[in-house]
Design an enzyme around this catalytic site. Structure first.
Site, PDB file in Angstrom:
ATOM      1  N   LYS A  89       0.813  -1.221   0.000  1.00 44.28           N
ATOM      2  CA  LYS A  89       0.000   0.000   0.000  1.00 44.28           C
ATOM      3  C   LYS A  89       0.847   1.272   0.000  1.00 44.28           C
ATOM      4  CE  LYS A  89      -4.108  -2.029   0.396  1.00 44.28           C
ATOM      5  NZ  LYS A  89      -5.187  -1.874  -0.583  1.00 44.28           N
ATOM      6  N   GLU A 111      -9.743   6.507   2.873  1.00 38.43           N
ATOM      7  CA  GLU A 111     -10.650   5.512   3.448  1.00 38.43           C
ATOM      8  C   GLU A 111      -9.803   4.324   3.856  1.00 38.43           C
ATOM      9  OE1 GLU A 111      -9.827   5.472   0.322  1.00 38.43           O
ATOM     10  OE2 GLU A 111      -9.434   3.340   0.050  1.00 38.43           O
ATOM     11  N   SER A 377       1.826  -9.742  -0.774  1.00 35.76           N
ATOM     12  CA  SER A 377       1.438  -8.332  -0.668  1.00 35.76           C
ATOM     13  C   SER A 377       1.620  -7.732   0.711  1.00 35.76           C
ATOM     14  CB  SER A 377      -0.011  -8.165  -1.129  1.00 35.76           C
ATOM     15  OG  SER A 377      -0.874  -8.988  -0.368  1.00 35.76           O
TER      16      SER A 377
HETATM   17  C1  LIG Z   1      -1.626  -7.126   2.486  1.00 34.77           C
HETATM   18  C2  LIG Z   1      -2.752  -6.768   1.603  1.00 34.77           C
HETATM   19  N1  LIG Z   1      -2.898  -7.418   0.433  1.00 34.77           N
HETATM   20  C3  LIG Z   1      -3.918  -7.130  -0.398  1.00 34.77           C
HETATM   21  C4  LIG Z   1      -4.868  -6.191  -0.084  1.00 34.77           C
HETATM   22  C5  LIG Z   1      -6.006  -5.988  -1.041  1.00 34.77           C
HETATM   23  O1  LIG Z   1      -5.973  -4.767  -1.717  1.00 34.77           O
HETATM   24  P1  LIG Z   1      -5.552  -4.698  -3.245  1.00 34.77           P
HETATM   25  O2  LIG Z   1      -6.399  -5.651  -3.983  1.00 34.77           O
HETATM   26  O3  LIG Z   1      -5.814  -3.275  -3.623  1.00 34.77           O
HETATM   27  O4  LIG Z   1      -4.123  -5.041  -3.358  1.00 34.77           O
HETATM   28  C6  LIG Z   1      -4.757  -5.473   1.125  1.00 34.77           C
HETATM   29  C7  LIG Z   1      -5.751  -4.444   1.503  1.00 34.77           C
HETATM   30  O5  LIG Z   1      -5.835  -3.951   2.595  1.00 34.77           O
HETATM   31  C8  LIG Z   1      -3.665  -5.769   1.984  1.00 34.77           C
HETATM   32  O6  LIG Z   1      -3.524  -5.133   3.155  1.00 34.77           O
END
Ligand SMILES: Cc1ncc(COP(=O)(O)O)c(C=O)c1O
Lengths: 393, 260
Positions: A89, A111, A377
């Site tokens: 993020k 948000e 992620s």
């Molecule tokens: C670690 C992590 N992966 C994935 C996501 C999902 O969001 P996005 O699809 O925008 O990557 C989030 C959202 O809070 C997250 O914290």
């Protein structure tokens, strides 16, 4: 065929800016400036410097040996969990805070659902000394207390969203309403590749640093910059947009998108938008979203707060409809199991969002020589309570 | 039949030599079956035009009052289908212009063409769809609206550029909705010089379409301020609050209070 955005702000038939006139000047100012600003050498320099010195980029591309052995394929993990604040993020919030400052904005709103994007926004606001207000559904405030405390420590004000179902979609509504009421001095840092054009494209570009790195990292390790598969979980779709970005139009590289099935796609408690969603408008974007027959937006469910969104970014709606990406949905239980397996096999505690992507190996057989890059992620610190409760640890 | 050869009730109303009072309410609130009663009572008491709000789960442009009435209306069971059924005989008793105000997604799900056809059948005169952008309307839907005799109403705000106001004026064929200040819907404490100057500035542009002011009008004082330069004004949140406290039987005193 190009899978990226067209000049009018659409991915195929998805995207656009379906916003009330009250938002038009804000969104239009951004639309007219974002590409110009991002192309400025000074902007690029500052962005890259912060990604390196503050976020800790490049994030490693790690060959997961034991996991690869278990599933008899070659698995690489793109370690976004090692970024400052623990997820991808921050790539976006660094980019957007610099954008906001170039546009002369002094007040930042955002948000958040689980609080990851809220923390990443509060962090960059502290870094730049800007006022920060984060909207969060009051139900989420109650269940994500540590992230609420983090945001407060970082100097942000956390405002409860009390409307509708009082979760992420309502926090997004409140942030948009705030922007309507503060059209001149405020920038809205949206947390994923969602919202009206140019947000999906801007956020995807800021996140694209991830696949840019994968290209040279894989070249170093495998002699080719192209994996066979790229796998990511999808909430709004920003980490997926980041790992896909430089491979979008290269169909040798197969894209896999993993959605949260919650308690099961047919259980009535799910967030698998590609399966359950229909074309419509959410938060200013034409995309796939979960809704009643009558067009009212419904409340999704997932054990992972970050995947608990009733829509999906327009890029992903297009990747789904065009067949460019394969969409797989993973239940709470399967995700949790895959998360724990990652802990035991690789010594990495993943965010529960990420655990959904990891569960793909139990669902799909890859060839021995396939190179599969998974977007790791985020890290699981924020999810310890959920893991503890689930496994009675 | 196009809008050019048959005058729409809105266009006829706009020619009357008076300041127009338009009232917004959320269909299905306070009770599911109040729709027709509210419309009839408003007309009986001298209201010039009515905006029937089709409730939406995520009303981005609305403040707390209309958010709450929308949530309640949906809980009460309001849907597009239910609303159309309630309105099917409305033209037997009601003559003033009726406008449906709602967000785009429910219309999209109903089918834009089917929605417009149904509106024409019932005798709806216009639509206000805050999140249907002007250029998308222009390119994709204008022909459909016109085929069904519907006027689409666009909003402008204090931030809307002169160039864009002229563009909006050029594709409007009823009135332009002046949003009084940069805000979501809901009663403010009154208008200051800033708003008055803005209404005056728009009036001085001599647009083809008359203007009606909305957002923040709650009593006879704000109604008078808003209509000093504009053709009329729209009251929404203040009326919803009144319904919350007084029900649908005392609409006469609400309207009287505005028009005195
Ligand atoms: C670690 C992590 N992966 C994935 C996501 C999902 O969001 P996005 O699809 O925008 O990557 C989030 C959202 O809070 C997250 O914290």
């Amino acid at each position: 065929m190009s899978y990226n955005i067209n000049k009018k702000g659409y991915y195929g038939k998805f995207g656009g800016a379906f916003i009330p006139e009250m938002l038009y000047p804000n969104v239009e100012e951004l639309r007219q400036n974002y590409l110009k600003v991002m192309a400025e050498p000074e902007f690029k320099k500052e962005f890259n410097q912060l990604l390196k010195d503050y976020v800790g980029r490049p994030s490693p591309l790690y060959f997961a040996k034991r996991l690869s052995e278990k599933y008899n394929t070659k698995i690489y993990l793109k370690r976004e969990d090692l970024n400052h604040t623990g997820a991808h993020k921050i790539n976006n919030t660094i980019g957007q805070i610099l954008m906001a400052m170039r546009l002369g904005k002094t007040r930042i709103i955002a948000e958040t659902g689980a609080g990851q994007h809220g923390v990443a926004t509060a962090t960059v606001c502290a870094l730049m000394g800007l006022e920060c207000i984060v909207y969060m559904g009051d139900i989420d405030i109650a269940r994500q207390a540590p992230n609420v405390a983090r945001m407060k420590m970082l100097g942000a004000e956390v405002r409860p969203a009390l409307s509708g179902s009082r979760t992420l979609k309502d926090a997004t509504n409140e942030a948009i309403r705030d922007w309507i009421n503060n059209p001149v001095n405020t920038h809205y840092i949206i947390g994923s590749v969602v919202g009206p054009h140019p947000y999906p494209d801007m956020v995807a570009r800021f996140q694209s640093v991830v696949s840019e790195e994968i290209q040279w990292q894989l070249k170093e390790q495998e002699g080719s910059s192209k994996p066979d598969y790229v796998v990511a979980c999808i909430g709004g779709g920003s980490n997926a947009a980041g790992v896909y970005y430089h491979y979008l139009d290269d169909e040798d590289v197969k894209l896999i998108a993993v959605e949260a099935a919650g308690k099961g796609v047919d259980s009535g408690a799910s967030a698998a938008t590609s399966v359950l969603g229909k074309e419509g408008i959410i938060h200013g974007s034409k995309t796939l979203l979960m809704q009643t027959k009558d067009g009212q937006i419904t409340e999704p469910y997932s054990i992972s707060a970050g995947l608990d969104y009733p829509g999906v970014g327009p890029m992903h709606a297009h990747l789904y409809k065009s067949g460019r990406a394969e969409f797989i949905s993973i239940t709470d239980d399967d995700a949790m199991t895959a998360g724990l397996e990652m802990c035991k096999l690789e010594g990495i505690i993943p965010a529960i969002e990420t655990s959904h992507a990891l569960a793909v190996f139990d669902k799909k057989q890859f060839n021995k020589n396939d190179i599969v890059v998974v977007s790791l992620s985020g890290r699981g610190d924020k999810d310890l309570d959920t893991y503890i409760n689930h496994f009675k640890l | 039949m196009t809008i050019d050869n048959i005058m729409n009730r809105i266009q006829i109303k706009l020619k009357e030599d008076k300041k127009l009072l338009s009232i917004y309410f959320t269909a299905g609130y306070p009770n599911i079956n109040d729709t027709v009663t509210i419309i009839q009572n408003l007309e009986k008491n001298g209201v010039d035009m009515i905006e029937i709000g089709l409730p939406f789960s995520d009303p981005l442009a609305d403040g707390p009052t209309i958010q709450a009435s929308s949530t309640q209306a949906l809980k009460n069971g309001m849907t597009t289908e239910v609303l159309f059924n309630q309105l099917k005989d409305i033209r037997k008793t009601v003559n003033i212009p009726l406008v449906i105000m709602g967000y785009f997604n429910p219309m999209l799900q109903y089918g834009v063409e089917a929605f417009c056809a149904k509106c024409q059948e019932i005798g709806i005169d216009g639509l206000i769809i805050p999140d249907l952008p002007v250029d998308v309307y222009h390119e994709e839907y204008k022909a459909i609206f016109e085929k069904h005799g519907l006027i689409n109403v666009f909003l402008i705000t204090p931030q809307t550029s002169v160039e864009r106001i002229n563009y909006i004026d050029s594709i409007s064929n009823g009135f332009i909705y002046i949003v009084s200040s940069a805000s979501t819907t809901g009663a403010k404490s009154g208008f200051g010089d800033e708003q008055t100057n803005y209404f005056k500035r728009i009036a001085n542009m001599n647009l083809n379409n008359p203007q009606i002011v909305g957002f923040g009008i709650s009593n006879n004082e704000t109604f008078a301020q808003a209509t000093q330069y504009a053709k009329g004004a729209i009251i929404g949140s203040a009326f919803i609050k009144y319904l919350t406290n007084n029900g649908v039987d005392k609409i006469d005193s609400f309207v009287k209070q505005i028009l005195t």
